[in-house]
Design a protein around this motif. Structure first.
Motif, PDB file in Angstrom:
ATOM      1  N   UNK A   1       6.839  53.594 -10.009  1.00  0.00           N
ATOM      2  CA  UNK A   1       6.590  52.374 -10.789  1.00  0.00           C
ATOM      3  C   UNK A   1       6.044  51.251  -9.923  1.00  0.00           C
ATOM      4  N   UNK A   2       6.259  51.340  -8.611  1.00  0.00           N
ATOM      5  CA  UNK A   2       5.772  50.300  -7.710  1.00  0.00           C
ATOM      6  C   UNK A   2       4.349  50.649  -7.263  1.00  0.00           C
ATOM      7  N   UNK A   3       3.425  49.764  -7.536  1.00  0.00           N
ATOM      8  CA  UNK A   3       2.034  49.971  -7.137  1.00  0.00           C
ATOM      9  C   UNK A   3       1.617  48.898  -6.146  1.00  0.00           C
ATOM     10  N   UNK A   4       0.541  49.161  -5.436  1.00  0.00           N
ATOM     11  CA  UNK A   4       0.057  48.194  -4.452  1.00  0.00           C
ATOM     12  C   UNK A   4      -0.376  46.898  -5.108  1.00  0.00           C
TER      13      UNK A   4
ATOM     14  N   UNK B   1      13.058  51.672 -16.552  1.00  0.00           N
ATOM     15  CA  UNK B   1      13.358  53.029 -16.988  1.00  0.00           C
ATOM     16  C   UNK B   1      14.751  53.080 -17.581  1.00  0.00           C
ATOM     17  N   UNK B   2      14.953  54.028 -18.486  1.00  0.00           N
ATOM     18  CA  UNK B   2      16.262  54.155 -19.117  1.00  0.00           C
ATOM     19  C   UNK B   2      17.348  54.605 -18.177  1.00  0.00           C
TER      20      UNK B   2
ATOM     21  N   UNK C   1      10.813  43.524 -14.180  1.00  0.00           N
ATOM     22  CA  UNK C   1      10.888  44.939 -14.540  1.00  0.00           C
ATOM     23  C   UNK C   1       9.467  45.449 -14.740  1.00  0.00           C
ATOM     24  N   UNK C   2       9.116  46.539 -14.051  1.00  0.00           N
ATOM     25  CA  UNK C   2       7.746  47.027 -14.059  1.00  0.00           C
ATOM     26  C   UNK C   2       7.724  48.482 -14.499  1.00  0.00           C
ATOM     27  N   UNK C   3       6.617  48.872 -15.121  1.00  0.00           N
ATOM     28  CA  UNK C   3       6.388  50.252 -15.548  1.00  0.00           C
ATOM     29  C   UNK C   3       4.901  50.438 -15.757  1.00  0.00           C
ATOM     30  N   UNK C   4       4.386  51.593 -15.322  1.00  0.00           N
ATOM     31  CA  UNK C   4       2.970  51.933 -15.504  1.00  0.00           C
ATOM     32  C   UNK C   4       2.049  50.866 -14.919  1.00  0.00           C
TER      33      UNK C   4
ATOM     34  N   UNK D   1       9.032  42.814 -18.238  1.00  0.00           N
ATOM     35  CA  UNK D   1       9.868  41.643 -18.518  1.00  0.00           C
ATOM     36  C   UNK D   1      10.212  40.971 -17.209  1.00  0.00           C
ATOM     37  N   UNK D   2      10.667  39.745 -17.300  1.00  0.00           N
ATOM     38  CA  UNK D   2      11.092  38.985 -16.126  1.00  0.00           C
ATOM     39  C   UNK D   2      12.249  38.084 -16.481  1.00  0.00           C
TER      40      UNK D   2
END
Length: 731
Positions: free
Chosen positions: A309-312, A268-269, A394-397, A402-403
């Motif tokens: 942004x964190x999902x199971x 996120x920005x 980095x996670x989103x949706x 990226x890593x």
């Protein structure tokens, strides 16, 4: 005295700095001042001599108050920032203590049994790790089983005090616990009670444990999943594979000293937004749009975007990627996933590595098994086990954006950057050596060491030196940085330097020969010198003294000469002044001064010729704040030197040693010329550093094309070694 009274994570950071200080100064006594809840477990660390819960009634030689100086604005790992206060550089998390037996037994009574990180069962695509299948025999024990087929997972979903910016929302907790339970028994940990209706195989220890008992539970678990909290850093201390959820701070500010982790961060920005002290950690200084409340249980605040942004699925896939049996990794077939495997056999989703590879070009990779691995390992099959995983995603949706692999707070080249300063004292302690050493300790950045040789001074001066050095170390907080050596007699300057060089740490790359009448006034001068060496592959030795010349030697007369226009620029030279001469042992190797130039004079010129004879350059850097007060001791002694019962006039020594220099290096001498002629002669002795070896057999028809392809490259100082053979002869 080390003081840190609150915060489990911050106390662990302070302990890492204290351990680094103990390693640097093994004889020091370290007391730790903390609060009563933490005193019990801090006593487990053997390098802490005494744990206090009340302010001591006596004074200490040094106090590192991490309660007042929390180091909020340090742009790196917090334990490194705390180490700077003590003049040390921690390079690892604090070593795990031995948990007392009664705490381990208490953890087992609570339902936590030690489990091994060996996970056979249902196959994972690509990595082929097998997890215990749901409903399998022994996979759902009443509490926690000690079976090697179980992976006991400690889960810490909330931060201390329920800080909202780094605690998972309450509505997400049941879903996350259920997802982790599918992979193994779960132990839920937090300082306050979390009222959750839990199924079999989950032990809720929230609000039931002391800090020491919670640490014992973490030590008994096989893996850890949680937000940025003290328990997460405790898991790093126990070298547990851990999955960290960082929503408010970059992992580089907390976790880069650990060696077994995967971190999830929101893409996120507004990330990172900071934490308790507002938003001062943002690069642009702008507050995030959500302006979250402090407490996570505020009913008027919706879930934050960063936490959603964190999902199971991401959590489980990260854990699946991180924890795999090292023996399986070394033996399993590592063919890239092709999609042809049976879907029914792939209960666990594809690991994050496979997901990342779908959107990444594979040019230059030797297949998935030959790649270096997204965690920085040498291929997943040849990895060092999960101990080699150090990755931030980095996670989103619900997907990975990226890593990257975070660099260590202390880069790998810092070990090579360590400098050893060689300093001689001969009846000049009060005149100049004390001030010289004081400035070196003040302005030299860690890591460094000083080898101080007393070269035949009187017994009274040696006793004064021994008493004064510890005081200087305490003043500048660099305990144990000075090695004191006594020769017993005057060995002469070359002999004394050689005796001191024998005491230099074998792992030191840069050695600075410093005269006692040379004064270092530039902060962190050694770091800037190391950067100059790294920037020029040819550079083997460098003079840092301000106002010195780039000398050249007339081959016939042996007279020195220089060019003022060159002195203003710095750069290559034939000889430089040795009052502050840094030698790169990574290039030159171990070196000594020629004792035939004893008692003094021209030994530094001879060292420059030694360096140049190996094909390296000698340089002069004119802009360092390092001042040489020429011949401080010689002027007081009317330019005469007494050594081994003889008196030498300094001018006679110059003439004698000049002749020795001309006889020793005839192949490197040249006639006196203009500036460009002298520089051209000096540069002509640089040896090629790029060698191309080309073997060929019975393909002489294409040899010319191959040779031209090499010569057509933009390479400086290149040589081509051609090995061509035919059945009839060797060409």
């Amino acid at each position: 005295l080390v003081r840190r009274e609150r915060g489990l994570g911050d106390i662990l950071f302070a302990l890492a700095a204290a351990e680094a200080f103990h390693d640097a100064c093994p004889g020091a006594r370290i007391d730790f001042l903390t609060s009563e809840p933490h005193a019990e477990w801090i006593r487990w660390f053997r390098f802490i001599d005494r744990v206090l819960t009340e302010p001591p009634g006596h004074e200490y030689e040094a106090v590192f108050d991490h309660e007042e100086y929390l180091d909020k604005n340090f742009p790196g790992e917090r334990s490194v920032g705390m180490g700077l206060l003590a003049g040390v550089a921690p390079r690892r998390v604090v070593s795990a203590p031995v948990v007392p037996k009664k705490y381990r037994e208490r953890a087992r009574e609570l339902g936590v049994a030690g489990a091994k990180c060996h996970v056979p069962s249902v196959r994972c695509r690509v990595s082929r790790v097998r997890w215990p299948a749901e409903g399998a025999a022994g996979s759902s024990p009443p509490l926690i089983s000690s079976s090697p087929h179980q992976l006991t997972i400690a889960f810490a979903p909330l931060a201390a005090n329920g800080t909202r910016t780094r605690s998972l929302p309450a509505e997400q907790l049941p879903d996350f616990v259920a997802a982790l339970r599918e992979r193994g028994p779960v132990v839920l940990l937090h300082e306050d009670r979390i009222p959750l209706r839990l199924k079999r195989g989950v032990v809720n220890l929230t609000g039931r444990l002391s800090v020491a008992e919670a640490l014992a539970v973490v030590s008994e678990c096989a893996a850890f999943v949680g937000v940025d909290s003290g328990l997460l850093h405790a898991a790093a201390m126990f070298r547990k594979p851990l999955v960290g959820l960082f929503s408010h701070l970059e992992a580089t500010r907390r976790l880069t000293l650990a060696d077994r982790f995967i971190v999830l961060q929101p893409a996120l920005g507004c990330f990172p937004c900071g934490d308790l002290w507002g938003w001062n950690l943002r690069r642009d200084g702008v507050a995030p749009p959500c302006r979250p409340a402090f407490r996570s249980d505020d009913p008027d605040q919706p879930p934050l975007d960063c936490l959603r942004a964190f999902t199971r699925e991401l959590l489980v896939e990260a854990l699946c990627d991180l924890v795999a049996a090292p023996a399986q990794r070394a033996t399993q077939d590592m063919e890239p996933f092709t999609g042809e495997e049976e879907a029914a056999d792939s209960v666990t989703p594809r690991p994050l590595r496979a997901r990342l590879r779908e959107d990444r070009p594979r040019a230059g990779a030797r297949g998935y098994a030959g790649a270096r691995g997204y965690a920085g390992a040498r291929g997943y099959a040849g990895a060092r086990g999960y101990a080699g995983a150090r990755t931030v995603l980095s996670v989103a949706d619900g997907r990975v954006v990226s890593e990257w692999t975070p660099p260590l707070p202390v880069p790998p080249w810092v070990r090579d950057e360590k400098m050893s300063v060689v300093l001689l004292n001969h009846c000049t302690w009060r005149e100049c050596t004390r001030d010289c050493l004081d400035l070196v300790l003040k302005n030299t950045a860690v890591p460094f060491e000083v080898v101080l040789l007393d070269n035949g001074s009187s017994r009274a001066e040696w006793d004064e030196l021994v008493a004064a050095v510890p005081k200087l170390e305490r003043r500048h907080r660099c305990w144990g940085a000075v090695k004191l050596v006594r020769s017993g007699r005057n060995l002469g300057f070359p002999g004394g330097v050689n005796r001191a060089l024998a005491e230099v740490d074998s792992g030191v790359r840069y050695v600075c020969l410093l005269n006692s009448d040379c004064f270092v006034r530039e902060p962190r001068w050694n770091q800037r010198a190391a950067r100059l060496f790294r920037a020029d592959w040819r550079l083997g030795a460098l003079c840092l003294t301000r106002g010195e010349h780039r000398y050249f030697l007339a081959g016939k007369t042996g007279q020195d000469y220089y060019f003022p226009e060159l002195d203003r620029l710095g750069g290559d030279a034939e000889m430089v002044n040795g009052s502050c001469l840094v030698v790169d042992r990574g290039k030159v190797g171990d070196f000594v001064l020629d004792e035939r130039f004893s008692p003094a004079s021209r030994e530094d010129d001879d060292l420059c010729f030694q360096v140049r004879s190996q094909g390296w350059s000698v340089g002069q850097a004119p802009d360092f704040e390092i001042v040489h007060e020429h011949s401080t001791t010689l002027r007081k002694r009317n330019w005469r030197i007494r050594w081994e019962g003889k008196a030498y006039d300094y001018k006679d020594l110059l003439r004698r040693n000049r002749r020795k220099l001309l006889r020793k290096w005839p192949d490197l001498l040249h006639p006196r010329g203009e500036a460009h002629e002298s520089l051209a002669h000096v540069a002509a002795h640089y040896r090629p550093r790029v060698t191309v070896v080309m073997p060929t057999c019975d393909r002489l028809d294409i040899l010319d094309e191959s040779v031209q392809s090499v010569l057509g490259q933009e390479l400086n100082d290149v040589e081509l070694v051609l090995v061509a053979a035919t059945k009839r002869e060797v060409v």
